[in-house]
Write an enzyme that holds these catalytic residues in place. Structure first.
Site, PDB file in Angstrom:
ATOM      1  N   CYS B  33      27.243  29.717 -86.263  1.00 54.29           N
ATOM      2  CA  CYS B  33      28.603  29.852 -86.775  1.00 54.29           C
ATOM      3  C   CYS B  33      28.694  29.839 -88.288  1.00 54.29           C
ATOM      4  O   CYS B  33      29.772  30.029 -88.841  1.00 54.29           O
ATOM      5  CB  CYS B  33      29.492  28.766 -86.194  1.00 54.29           C
ATOM      6  SG  CYS B  33      28.852  27.146 -86.555  1.00 54.29           S
ATOM      7  N   CYS B 102      25.446  22.332 -83.064  1.00 52.85           N
ATOM      8  CA  CYS B 102      25.812  21.608 -84.290  1.00 52.85           C
ATOM      9  C   CYS B 102      24.905  20.398 -84.495  1.00 52.85           C
ATOM     10  O   CYS B 102      24.651  19.996 -85.631  1.00 52.85           O
ATOM     11  CB  CYS B 102      27.262  21.150 -84.236  1.00 52.85           C
ATOM     12  SG  CYS B 102      28.379  22.384 -83.572  1.00 52.85           S
TER      13      CYS B 102
HETATM   14  S1  FES Z   1      30.725  24.936 -84.351  1.00 47.83           S
HETATM   15 FE1  FES Z   1      30.331  25.411 -86.396  1.00 47.83          FE
HETATM   16  S2  FES Z   1      29.394  23.576 -87.094  1.00 47.83           S
HETATM   17 FE2  FES Z   1      29.878  23.114 -85.096  1.00 47.83          FE
END
Ligand code: FES
Lengths: 389, 134
Positions: B33, B102
């Site tokens: 992301c 993450c």
């Molecule tokens: S979804 Fe982007 S850092 Fe967790």
């Protein structure tokens, strides 16, 4: 704790008048509007009245309203329905790159079955260029679909101009007006559109009901087949209570349009001004003038959207973000991408959409909390604190 | 969406900030992301004397950084190298499936910080000293 709901573009609470009418109906009116007997006739009377109320909101005729299960179905019906009905005329469809997924994905679906789709770009404010539209039209073009107002940045497109161009070329024009209706004046005649999508739950009506306006004479192939309800355009026994709630909501929206427009716009401008004054390193997203009266969208450098939403939520403030981290697909907002926002600023985007339940004290509260939230998140952001070791 | 432990670590993240005289720094950018997590370590006697972090990421990233630093502090270098994203996620009482990546950020950034420290010239001479003595 104070609760401040700033996600009215997501959905709205039921208007109390809508709620009481729906309750009454749920208790007393269960007939099938297609039945001949008094129970059915009673239900039909209510649905007819709602049809008129929804038509009045957009200055259409009652016979031009097709009730659906919501905005998504109405978009699907407009696009898939026209594509199927005009397939012999051509296989080209034009839309914009900032449409709601209901439009984008309907078009992408068609692209898989032999249709050619043009996704028009937008400028930094989210506006489609009429000249680009002209250039994209070919002899095989059968439909143009461009949204009335954008759900994320609130930009209002010059629909009259687009529909005029469409007409000149003999192309049908559809607009998704889910965000615009009930917020700004929407008149199908001055807009000159052939098809227009509405949703109930964005205007303080119930969820699960929407409508497609279809100008008299426009031919559509249904998406749902069955008993031929809604003038053969959308089969299935009518969601009577939902439709009646939608009708009432439309009536109220039309009645209060001016006052709510002015009220929310004032609150919006107070919020925009306050953010600019209180928080450094922000970017205002969307158009300064051609903007829905209730939409605020900013990007805050160095911070991530989901963290912002969680922090605000802990203080009772509900908002939304275009950040990849806050979406289940982990993809950043296609709208913010289309206006050319760099990745980092898409991450730090925050949308606040105002509505009936907000007042000036809410804005004061947000202006007190939001700077604290941003300061805290920035204090431990590697982007705000360059590496010194 | 997040459990209480995660929310606690998000709300009151432990060990955020920077170590100005860090022995090593590691920064990881997330391919999924696009987020960033940076870890500072202070090494003393082959142990992580202090660990701090910063992040530009979601709630799970903030909480993962907080939990990772809590777990890593006081560990020997060898122990810290063994610390995985699974350990971090587990200590947090679990993360939503789409947020597991993450926790990778946190563990990976720690390992990178350790690598950074190990590659530093003064560290190399220290190592050779140990080897020579050994
Ligand atoms: S979804 Fe982007 S850092 Fe967790």
């Amino acid at each position: 704790m104070r609760k401040v709901y700033l996600d009215h573009a997501g959905t709205t609470p039921l208007h109390p008048e809508v709620y009481s009418l729906m309750c009454e109906l749920m208790k007393n009116t269960f007939g099938n509007p297609s039945s001949i007997h008094s129970f059915g006739r009673e239900a039909k009377k209510w649905v007819d009245e709602a049809r008129q109320q929804v038509a009045d909101l957009i200055e259409a005729e009652a016979g031009e309203i097709i009730f659906t299960s919501g905005g998504t179905e109405a978009d699907n019906l407009a696009i898939l329905g026209v594509a199927a009905a005009r397939r012999k005329k051509g296989n080209h469809i034009i839309t914009s790159s900032i449409e709601h997924p209901a439009v984008l994905n309907s078009c992408k679906q068609l692209a898989k079955s032999g249709f050619d789709v043009t996704f028009l770009p937008v400028d930094q404010y989210g506006l489609v260029d009429p000249e680009e539209l002209c250039k994209a039209i070919r002899s095989e073009t059968i439909l143009i679909s461009i949204m009335h107002a954008n759900n994320e940045i609130g930009t209002i497109e010059p629909i009259e101009e687009f529909s005029r161009i469409a007409k000149e070329h003999g192309v049908l024009f559809h607009t998704d007006a889910v965000q615009a209706a009930g917020k700004i004046p929407v008149n199908v005649n001055t807009l000159g559109v052939d098809l227009l999508t509405l949703s109930s739950h964005k205007i303080y009506g119930p969820k699960g009901v929407g409508a497609l306006y279809k100008r008299k004479g426009v031919r559509l192939q249904p998406v749902v087949y069955g008993g031929g309800q809604e003038s053969n355009s959308r089969s299935g026994t009518e969601n009577t209570v939902g439709i009646v709630g939608f009708g009432k909501a439309a009536e109220i929206a039309a009645r209060d349009l001016d006052s709510e427009f002015n009220r929310t716009r004032e609150l919006r401008d107070k919020l925009i001004q306050g953010i600019k004054e209180r928080i450094p390193d922000v970017k205002y997203n969307g158009h300064p003038e051609r903007r829905l009266p209730h939409n605020v969208n900013f990007s805050f450098s160095y911070v991530e959207g989901e963290s912002m939403l969680l922090s605000l939520d802990m203080k009772g403030i509900a908002a939304s973000s275009g950040s990849a981290c806050s979406s289940s697909s982990l993809k950043p907002s296609h709208v913010l991408k289309a206006i050319g926002l760099p990745y980092e600023l898409i991450h730090g985007s925050l949308r606040m959409t105002l509505g009936r339940i907000n007042d000036a004290a809410d804005i004061d509260y947000v202006l007190e909390i939001l700077p604290e939230v941003i300061t805290r998140l920035r204090s431990f952001s590697p982007l705000a604190n360059k590496l010194t070791v | 969406m997040y459990n209480e432990t995660v929310m606690d670590h998000f709300q009151n993240p432990r060990n955020v900030g920077e170590i100005t005289d860090a022995s090593g720094v590691g920064e990881i950018g997330n391919v999924v992301c696009g987020d960033i997590l940076r870890v500072y370590i202070k090494v003393k006697d082959e142990k992580l004397d202090d660990v701090k972090y910063m992040t530009f990421g979601c709630g799970a990233a903030v909480a993962s950084g907080s939990m990772m630093t809590t777990l890593a502090k006081g560990k020997t270098i060898e122990e810290a190298k063994e610390l995985t994203n699974k350990d971090v996620a587990q200590a947090l009482g679990g993360l939503p499936p789409q947020k597991l990546h993450c926790s990778n950020l946190a563990a990976d950034a720690l390992h990178k910080a350790i690598e950074d420290w190990q590659q530093k010239p003064e560290r190399r001479s220290e190592l050779s000293e140990i080897i020579n003595k050994g």
